[in-house]
Design a protein around this motif. Structure first.
Motif, PDB file in Angstrom:
ATOM      1  N   ARG A  61       0.821  -1.229   0.000  1.00 36.90           N
ATOM      2  CA  ARG A  61       0.000   0.000   0.000  1.00 36.90           C
ATOM      3  C   ARG A  61       0.838   1.254   0.000  1.00 36.90           C
ATOM      4  NH1 ARG A  61      -5.341  -1.245   3.209  1.00 36.90           N
ATOM      5  NH2 ARG A  61      -5.655  -3.099   1.953  1.00 36.90           N
ATOM      6  N   GLU A  64       1.981   1.803  -3.448  1.00 34.33           N
ATOM      7  CA  GLU A  64       0.890   2.346  -4.273  1.00 34.33           C
ATOM      8  C   GLU A  64       0.699   3.834  -4.008  1.00 34.33           C
ATOM      9  OE1 GLU A  64      -2.681   0.066  -3.452  1.00 34.33           O
ATOM     10  OE2 GLU A  64      -1.597  -1.744  -4.089  1.00 34.33           O
ATOM     11  N   ASP A 226      -5.157  -7.036   6.942  1.00 38.65           N
ATOM     12  CA  ASP A 226      -5.080  -5.622   6.545  1.00 38.65           C
ATOM     13  C   ASP A 226      -6.164  -4.824   7.274  1.00 38.65           C
ATOM     14  OD1 ASP A 226      -7.533  -5.918   5.141  1.00 38.65           O
ATOM     15  OD2 ASP A 226      -6.484  -6.525   3.318  1.00 38.65           O
TER      16      ASP A 226
END
Ligand code: FAD
Ligand code: SF4
Length: 508
Positions: A61, A64, A226
Motif C-alpha cells: 500500500r 501504491e 489488513d
C-alpha cells in the motif's frame, strides 16, 4: 540526502509518527522481516504469519501511495538478520545518514536503535491516548497507581461515555453487572475468519518451512491481515457480540473459545485498528440502543483504561520490569504449558486453544494458566517468556505488565493490590470445565482433589510473611486458621506431593 523511515511489524498504521514526519519525495521507508525479531523468542507460527503477511500488504500500500519502500523478506539472500543490520545496509545503499523511527514498544529494541552508529530520531508513538508525559504526571506522587483513577482521567480526556463532566448513567464503572457465569446458550460464533489471499499463502509456506517446529498450529490460518479486514472483524463484534460482552466477560466454556470477546487485540496491537475509533464505534452502539451500558462501559474500560494503563506502567518502570521476581518463585514452567497431556481439564483446554488459535481470552490467561503458574511457584521470567511467545497479540509493553505484574505479582504489587489467586471453586463457578475433569473440584484433599484447591493454601502459607497484613487477604488467612491442625497438615502434604510430581515431569 534521503532519511530512512523505519516501520516495525507492529507499526502498520498509515499515520504512524515516523511516516507523518517523512517526506515522500526524498525519504526511504525501511521494513524488514528479520530472524532476530522472529526468533529471539520462539513465537507461535500464527503470530509470525500474521505479522509478516500484514507487513507485506502494508508495504504494498505504501508503494501504491508513492513511497519508496525497501522491504526485506525473511529469505532474501542479503538479509542481515537484524533491524540494525538492515538499517545500515539500506543506509549504504541509499546514502541516507539519518533514521527516523516511531518508538518501539519494547526496551530491547529501543536500546538497539539508540546504539546504532547513525543518528536516530525516536518519535513518540502517538497511537495511544495517554502520552508518556501525561501518564508520568498522573503517576507522580501517588502512593498507589490504581487503574480505576487513571481510567477516569481518560474518560474525561476523550469524552467517551461522558455527559458533560459526568459519567453516562451516573457511575464510572459497571463491573458489578459483569461477573455472570457462563450462559447455557451462546448466540455468538466467534470472530470472522478470513481466507488467506495469495500474499498470505506465500507467508504461510515460508513460516511453515522456517518455524514449523515451534509450539503452535499454523493452519487453518484465519486472521485478517489488513486494515479493511480488521475493520470487518470490529464491525462483526459490535453487531453480534458486544451486547453480551459485559455480562459474560469473565465466563469460560469448553468448546467456546471466543465467547463474547472481540478478538481485536491481534489487529489493534499491530496498528490495523485505532483505539479511539474502536471506542467510538462501541459508544455509538450504546447510544443507538444496540448494546447496554455495562457492555459498552466495560469494553471501553479495557481499551482506554487497562490497555493504556499497563503501557504507562511498562515505560514508567523501566527495562528491568520484565525480569522482576518479588515473590522469589523459581519452579520450571510445567510441560503441560507446551502441550504435554494433563488431567486438569481447565489447563488442558486453555493450552489446547492457545496452541490452535494463538489466542485465549482474559480469564483463561489470568485465572487458569496464570493462576496455576502463580500457585505452583513458577519462575515469572519463564511465565513471561511463555505468554510472549504463544499469543498473537503479545508485545512486551502490554504482555509484560499483564504477566509479570497483574498475573504473577512479580512486581510486588504495582498493578495488582493482591495476587490473583483462587481455588478451583472460582473456575467451577465461571466455567463448565470441572464437569468433565478427572479431578474433583469439590474435593479438598486426598486422591483426586483439584490441584488448585491444594496449591491455593500452599501459596498462601508459603508467602504468609508478605500477605498476612494485606487487609484484602485477611479473610483467607482467617479461614486457614479455622481449619483444624490435622487438616491443614494434610493439605500441605498433598500439595507438596503434587509439586513433587510436577518437578519430576510426571503427568498431573
Ligand atoms: P476483549 O476481551 O474483547 O477486550 C477488548 C480489548 O481490550 C482487547 O482487545 C485489548 O486490546 C484490551 N484489553 C483487555 N484487557 C486488557 C489488559 N489487561 N491489558 C491490555 N489490554 C487489554 N493483551 C494483549 O493485548 N497482549 C498481551 O500480550 C497480553 N498478555 C496478557 C497476559 C496475561 C497473563 C493476562 C492476564 C492478560 C494479557 N493480556 C494481553 C490482556 C487480555 O487478556 C487481552 O488483551 C485479551 O484477552 C485480548 O482478547 P480480545 O481482543 O478478545 O479482548
Ligand atoms: Fe480445573 Fe480443578 Fe476444575 Fe479440574 S477440577 S477443571 S483442575 S478447577
Amino acid at each position: 540526502t534521503p532519511r530512512l523511515i523505519l516501520i516495525l511489524g507492529d507499526q502498520l498504521t498509515q499515520t504512524v509518527a515516523a511516516l507523518k514526519a517523512a517526506d515522500k519525495a526524498r525519504d526511504v521507508v525501511v521494513m524488514a522481516e528479520v530472524a532476530d525479531e522472529a526468533s529471539y523468542v520462539q513465537h507461535h507460527p500464527k503470530k509470525i504469519a500474521l505479522i509478516f503477511a500484514a507487513m507485506r500488504k502494508f508495504a504494498a500500500r505504501l508503494r501504491e501511495a508513492g513511497w519508496d519502500v525497501r522491504y526485506t523478506e525473511l529469505d532474501d539472500t542479503e538479509n542481515s538478520g537484524s533491524i540494525p543490520g538492515e538499517l545500515l545496509r539500506r543506509a549504504g545503499e541509499t546514502g541516507a545518514q539519518r533514521v527516523i523511527a516511531t518508538e518501539p514498544g519494547e526496551w530491547r529494541l529501543i536500546g538497539l536503535l539508540n546504539d546504532l552508529p547513525l543518528p536516530v530520531t525516536l518519535l513518540e508513538d502517538d497511537r495511544f491516548i495517554a502520552s508518556h508525559k501525561e501518564f508520568d504526571a498522573w503517576a507522580k506522587g501517588r502512593k498507589a497507581l490504581r487503574m480505576e483513577y487513571f481510567y477516569r482521567e481518560m474518560r474525561r480526556k476523550t469524552g467517551l461515555l461522558m455527559d458533560g463532566d459526568q459519567p453516562t448513567g451516573g457511575q464510572w464503572n459497571y463491573d458489578h453487572d459483569n461477573r455472570k457465569p457462563a450462559p447455557g446458550d451462546i448466540d455468538a460464533d466467534g470472530p470472522p475468519r478470513f481466507t488467506p489471499d495469495p500474499v498470505t499463502e506465500e507467508v504461510l509456506d515460508l513460516v511453515e518451512a522456517r518455524f514449523g517446529n515451534s509450539f503452535g498450529t499454523l493452519r487453518p490460518f484465519w486472521f485478517g491481515t489488513d486494515a479493511e479486514q480488521a475493520q470487518q472483524a470490529l464491525d462483526a463484534f459490535v453487531t453480534h457480540a458486544l451486547p453480551r460482552f459485559g455480562d459474560y466477560q469473565d465466563a469460560m466454556l469448553a468448546g467456546h473459545r471466543f465467547l463474547y470477546h472481540s478478538v481485536i487485540s491481534v489487529y489493534l496491537n499491530i496498528g490495523l485498528l485505532d483505539p479511539l475509533d474502536i471506542c467510538r464505534a462501541v459508544e455509538d452502539a450504546y447510544r443507538r440502543g444496540h448494546a447496554p451500558l455495562n457492555a459498552a462501559e466495560g469494553f471501553i474500560r479495557q481499551i482506554i483504561g487497562w490497555r493504556e494503563y499497563v503501557r504507562g506502567i511498562y515505560f514508567l518502570e523501566g527495562p528491568d520490569y520484565p525480569s522482576r521476581n518479588a515473590l522469589g518463585q523459581s519452579r520450571d514452567l510445567p510441560a503441560a504449558y507446551w502441550g504435554a497431556p494433563t488431567d486438569m481439564a481447565c489447563l488442558s483446554a486453555a493450552v489446547e486453544q492457545t496452541r490452535d488459535e494463538a489466542y485465549a481470552h482474559h480469564i483463561q490467561r489470568l485465572m487458569v494458566t496464570g493462576n496455576f503458574a502463580l500457585l505452583a511457584g513458577v519462575d515469572p521470567g519463564q511465565v513471561h517468556d511463555w505468554y510472549l511467545r504463544v499469543y498473537a497479540d503479545a508485545f512486551e509493553w502490554v504482555e509484560a505488565p499483564n504477566t509479570v505484574g497483574m498475573s504473577q505479582f512479580a512486581d510486588g504489587g504495582i498493578i495488582a493490590s493482591k495476587p490473583y489467586v483462587s481455588s478451583g471453586a472460582y473456575i467451577d463457578r465461571m466455567s463448565d470445565y470441572c464437569k468433565t475433569c478427572a479431578y474433583s473440584v469439590k474435593q479438598k484433599t486426598g486422591q483426586g482433589a483439584c490441584p488448585f484447591n491444594l496449591l491455593y493454601w500452599h501459596f498462601l502459607v508459603r508467602h504468609r510473611d508478605r500477605f498476612d497484613g494485606n487487609p484484602r487477604m485477611g479473610n483467607m488467612y482467617r479461614t486457614w486458621e479455622r481449619m483444624d491442625a490435622a487438616r491443614r497438615d494434610t493439605v500441605l502434604k498433598d500439595a507438596e506431593a503434587f509439586l513433587a510430581k510436577l518437578d519430576a515431569g510426571q503427568r498431573v
